[in-house]
Design an enzyme around this catalytic site. Sequence first.
Site: not given
Ligand code: PGA
Length: 234
Positions: A197, A218-219, A97, A95, A160, A166, A8-10
């Site tokens: 993470s 994500g990251g 966010e 998600h 999650e 993050g 997930n690049w966001k």
């Molecule tokens: P993260 O994000 O790996 O940067 O913690 C995961 C996500 O939000 O899907």
Amino acid sequence: MSKLIVANWKMNGSLTLAHDYAWALTQHLEEKPIPHTLVVCPPVAYTSFMVGRLVGASIAIGAQDCSTHKKGAYTGEISCEILKDIGCTYVLIGHSECRQNHQETEETLAAKMTLAYETGLIPIYCIGETQTERDAGKTKDILAQHLSFIDQKPLIIAYEPVWAIGTGRIPQDSEIQEAVLFIHDRVSRATVLYGGSVTAKNAGAILSLPGVDGVLVGGASLNPHEFWHIVTAV
Ligand code: PGA
């Protein structure tokens, strides 16, 4: 064993990254075929580019969100039909966010799930507790609440914990296992991912836990080589 590994690049990346990423991943795959299913969810603007480069290499593309509406006067929104049309196979729904930033309600999420199914997209439904909810011992209550409107269609659920996204903090192995087995118990035909993470360092241990069918990254997914380390961690 085959796992589902989702990047997930966001709201990150660029056309240059999309180009380099596609090149690096296809190179890695040519050198070492893997038994896992890979999905990349770039910002929607890069979808067509990534579809063109990756789908031939058996990497699916997902969207990070979708509209609750089928079509019409909804400026700035993107429907499931458009996502399908431009080559998406998967869509993230709920998600944390999006839940927070767009004040998503259960009705909103249920509408998105229904539209995704109707359109033939595979939803990846994200659930998880906040730090406060965890501290209050409410993790399972929150998971049950997030799952309350889910019917027994085969589906992908990403556990999650919001506090792990993050932050570099992850639950203990036993806590991840307890949460994913709880989800399996509630939704019998679910594929259950862990997210929050995940890195090349911890992916092997997480992916080996009973009940963990894959990871949502994500990251650490923004670097194709780190992502590849995650993919090859099991
Ligand atoms: P993260 O994000 O790996 O940067 O913690 C995961 C996500 O939000 O899907």
